[in-house]
Design a protein around this motif. Structure first.
Motif, PDB file in Angstrom:
ATOM      1  N   LEU A  24      23.920 -15.103  13.213  1.00 54.82           N
ATOM      2  CA  LEU A  24      24.856 -16.096  12.661  1.00 54.82           C
ATOM      3  C   LEU A  24      24.110 -17.247  11.993  1.00 54.82           C
ATOM      4  N   GLU A  25      22.973 -17.640  12.578  1.00 57.49           N
ATOM      5  CA  GLU A  25      22.163 -18.692  11.972  1.00 57.49           C
ATOM      6  C   GLU A  25      21.605 -18.230  10.629  1.00 57.49           C
ATOM      7  N   MET A  26      21.186 -16.955  10.560  1.00 57.97           N
ATOM      8  CA  MET A  26      20.692 -16.384   9.303  1.00 57.97           C
ATOM      9  C   MET A  26      21.819 -16.355   8.268  1.00 57.97           C
ATOM     10  N   GLN A  27      23.041 -16.026   8.727  1.00 59.80           N
ATOM     11  CA  GLN A  27      24.198 -15.996   7.821  1.00 59.80           C
ATOM     12  C   GLN A  27      24.497 -17.381   7.285  1.00 59.80           C
ATOM     13  N   ARG A  28      24.361 -18.399   8.169  1.00 60.71           N
ATOM     14  CA  ARG A  28      24.658 -19.782   7.758  1.00 60.71           C
ATOM     15  C   ARG A  28      23.663 -20.301   6.728  1.00 60.71           C
ATOM     16  N   THR A  29      22.398 -19.936   6.893  1.00 60.00           N
ATOM     17  CA  THR A  29      21.357 -20.454   5.997  1.00 60.00           C
ATOM     18  C   THR A  29      21.151 -19.605   4.746  1.00 60.00           C
ATOM     19  N   SER A  30      21.268 -18.273   4.903  1.00 57.62           N
ATOM     20  CA  SER A  30      20.943 -17.380   3.779  1.00 57.62           C
ATOM     21  C   SER A  30      22.130 -16.609   3.221  1.00 57.62           C
ATOM     22  N   GLY A  31      23.295 -16.700   3.913  1.00 59.06           N
ATOM     23  CA  GLY A  31      24.458 -15.948   3.450  1.00 59.06           C
ATOM     24  C   GLY A  31      24.389 -14.500   3.909  1.00 59.06           C
ATOM     25  N   GLY A  32      25.163 -13.650   3.261  1.00 60.12           N
ATOM     26  CA  GLY A  32      25.188 -12.233   3.613  1.00 60.12           C
ATOM     27  C   GLY A  32      26.183 -11.936   4.720  1.00 60.12           C
ATOM     28  N   ARG A  33      26.476 -10.646   4.921  1.00 61.38           N
ATOM     29  CA  ARG A  33      27.398 -10.226   5.974  1.00 61.38           C
ATOM     30  C   ARG A  33      26.675 -10.213   7.316  1.00 61.38           C
ATOM     31  N   LEU A  34      27.449 -10.460   8.371  1.00 59.41           N
ATOM     32  CA  LEU A  34      26.865 -10.464   9.707  1.00 59.41           C
ATOM     33  C   LEU A  34      26.242  -9.105  10.021  1.00 59.41           C
ATOM     34  N   GLY A  35      26.981  -8.024   9.690  1.00 60.37           N
ATOM     35  CA  GLY A  35      26.474  -6.686   9.977  1.00 60.37           C
ATOM     36  C   GLY A  35      25.137  -6.412   9.314  1.00 60.37           C
ATOM     37  N   SER A  36      25.041  -6.742   8.018  1.00 55.60           N
ATOM     38  CA  SER A  36      23.780  -6.464   7.304  1.00 55.60           C
ATOM     39  C   SER A  36      22.653  -7.360   7.827  1.00 55.60           C
ATOM     40  N   ASN A  37      22.983  -8.590   8.265  1.00 53.96           N
ATOM     41  CA  ASN A  37      21.957  -9.469   8.832  1.00 53.96           C
ATOM     42  C   ASN A  37      21.437  -8.923  10.167  1.00 53.96           C
ATOM     43  N   LEU A  38      22.352  -8.357  10.961  1.00 51.22           N
ATOM     44  CA  LEU A  38      21.928  -7.734  12.226  1.00 51.22           C
ATOM     45  C   LEU A  38      20.986  -6.566  11.959  1.00 51.22           C
TER      46      LEU A  38
END
Length: 594
Positions: A24-38
């Motif tokens: 979620l922190e990666m999503q907040r800073t870099s965007g993208g979908r949660l699934g793809s960030n995981l």
């Protein structure tokens, strides 16, 4: 979906709370979908994620790399929609289209596809990487032709440390209009010293003069650029200002976030809105005099995550083209339309998405009909331009003055011609149809993709087929395409196969000469300057009336209309290409294949 998906994965012991927090922190800073960030962080494999989601949503999972997709199915969904929702059309059987989706719970995507194609949607789940790979493979041809240009009007960043000489600008003094925009902004920001997130009224008063100059500078720059809209958007660390030119958004400047409240307050003061109300959306108008020129701005404010966003629609009456012969009609289409609006009664419908020029077409028709012997009444939301000799009513839903209520009252006002800004519901449609059948000419708009599908829209609203067939006399669908800049126009060589694929006949493909704009200072390096309307005009002939009564599909109606001489939107666009008015790229951007 992000929070819900994350919790489901944690509850199923696929990831830990700590891993979810990191994603979620990666999503907040870099965007993208949660699934793809995981997946990127290595917390879960893509296959495992797809299998899990398939079970959760009760939707089949597929591997797109194992499918050979029919190009005819791919054409049903435009590239920009596929990219926007991360979807891939897979197959069509009868009235159902199967769509591979990263997020099968996205009801907005499913509704958009239903509306756009007229088919039922059966979602299946696929890995994000496989969808992107399929898009790259199957839309390669479209990507080559509809390459999204990077913003050509470069955004400028302004900081409070800029040292520019003081410049004065009066909104009603045309001698200052040619001042350098950077100097105006720099001068304004020089005088602004306001604490981050301040709400203090005295502080706002201290910065009032430079803020006035800054806002005036933004308004004048937008007018000079030929913009139709100004967007002032607060984000976490900057205040972005964008303008829409010829239908395309351009970022023009990034301002310090600390002046967001002062900018919003100034715009609200100009448009007579409540500056203390920051929790609710507000609508207002600004009337400016620029020398001898009067320009209206329609203002909308909206509370967002980091502050209030303001959108100003520029309504420059001097730029309003109300001559039907100059809007872009082809000869037969114009003849059909003129014949329809000359009839004593019946319904004339103009369809298309927001911003496609429907209001301009209707105003042009009303101007043509505006004679002393005709009583013309309109109900609009909002009233964009004041037209002398026409009685215009503004919708006010909060007090019960809806389209339907106004239309009901109109029938007691002895009208000859009625214009309804938009038919949104059964009640408005029913009254409009009855008015058209009882001796009134009714003009209105609907949101549909093309002329034939307007019939289905009315039927879906609950209007009986016999009422539709007997009341509607013509339907016109339209889009706005950018015109090639005449200062940098050059020949564009495209393969004959490409031209056939976009809709030209094989004979046409051998002889047609296509043009594009190279980009120059006259068009801000976009290659386009100004816009022209593309029209699909479908008179309701006896043959089409029969099809309506039989419950024919939009496709059947479209084929019959084409046999009777109707040019589709794509064909109208290709004719503009042949006329050296626009480019193949632009026609593909604004129309679907036939």
């Amino acid at each position: 979906m992000a929070g819900k998906l994350g919790q489901m994965l944690v509850l199923s012991s696929i990831i830990t709370e700590e891993q979810l927090k990191n994603a979620l922190e990666m999503q907040r800073t870099s965007g993208g979908r949660l699934g793809s960030n995981l997946v990127k962080l290595g917390f879960v494999t893509e296959d495992k994620l797809v299998t899990f989601l398939s079970k959760q949503y009760g939707v089949p999972a597929i591997n797109l790399s194992e499918y050979k997709i029919d190009p005819a199915v791919v054409k049903l969904i435009p590239l920009n929609i596929a990219q926007k929702y991360q979807i891939m059309p897979v197959a069509r059987v009868g009235a159902t289209i199967t769509i591979g989706m990263v997020d099968p719970s996205n009801v907005f995507a499913i509704d958009d596809i239903k509306f756009m194609t007229g088919y039922n949607v059966e979602p299946v789940i696929a890995a994000e990487s496989s969808i992107q790979e399929a898009i790259n493979t199957y839309y390669k041809h479209s990507r080559e032709l509809v390459s999204a240009k990077s913003p050509v009007i470069q955004a400028r960043d302004y900081t409070l440390s800029e040292d520019e000489s003081e410049s004065e600008i009066e909104i009603d003094d045309t001698s200052t209009v040619d001042m350098d925009f950077d100097k105006i902004v720099g001068s304004a920001l020089d005088g602004i010293e306001v604490a981050e997130e301040t709400e203090d009224v005295d502080v706002i008063r201290d910065v009032e003069a430079p803020i006035i100059k800054l806002v005036n500078g933004v308004l004048i720059n937008a007018i000079k650029s030929g913009a139709s809209d100004i967007h002032i958007e607060p984000y976490e660390k900057s205040l972005r200002v964008r303008i829409r030119i010829d239908g395309v958004m351009h970022n023009i400047m990034n301002l310090p976030i600390k002046i967001k409240n002062s900018i919003a307050a100034r715009i609200k003061i100009m448009s007579k809105l409540d500056i203390a109300e920051k929790r609710l959306p507000q609508d207002g108008r600004i009337k400016l005099r620029l020398g001898k020129k009067e320009i209206d701005f329609r203002v909308s404010t909206l509370p967002c995550l980091f502050g209030e966003k303001a959108v100003l629609r520029i309504l420059d009456k001097s730029n309003l083209q109300l001559d039907l012969t100059k809007l872009g009609f082809e000869e037969k289409a114009l003849k059909d339309f003129m014949e329809a609006i000359s009839k004593p009664y019946g319904m004339v419908l103009v369809t298309g998405p927001t911003g496609s020029g429907k209001t301009t077409t209707l105003y042009s028709a009303l101007t043509q009909l505006n004679k002393t012997e005709a009583n013309i009444i309109t109900v609009e939301d909002p009233i964009e331009y004041n037209l002398m000799g026409i009685n215009q009513v503004q919708v006010k839903e909060d007090i019960g003055l809806t389209f339907a209520a106004a239309l009901r009252s109109f029938l007691r006002q002895d009208p000859d011609i009625i214009m309804v800004g938009e038919i949104r519901d059964f009640e408005t449609a029913e009254i409009a149809v009855k008015a058209a059948l009882t001796g009134h000419l009714v003009l209105s708009t609907l949101h549909t993709n093309d002329a034939p599908s307007t019939i289905s829209r009315l039927l879906n609203m609950g209007i009986e087929p016999f009422l539709v067939s007997s009341s509607v006399i013509i339907i016109l669908a339209q889009r706005l395409a950018r015109k090639i800049c005449q200062s940098c126009k050059e020949v564009e060589k495209l393969p004959a196969k490409t031209l056939v694929d976009v809709g030209f006949s094989e004979d046409e493909a051998k002889t047609v000469v296509c043009y594009r704009g190279k980009g120059c200072s006259q068009c801000n390096n976009t290659g386009y300057k100004g816009r022209v309307a593309l029209y699909e005009v479908m008179p309701i002939s006896d043959e089409i009336r029969e099809l309506i009564l039989e419950g024919a599909s939009p496709l059947e109606i479209k084929r019959t209309a084409a046999k009777l001489g109707m040019n589709t939107l794509r064909r109208a666009g290709l004719n503009k290409v042949k006329g050296k008015v626009t480019s193949v790229e632009e026609v593909l951007r604004v129309t679907f294949g036939d």
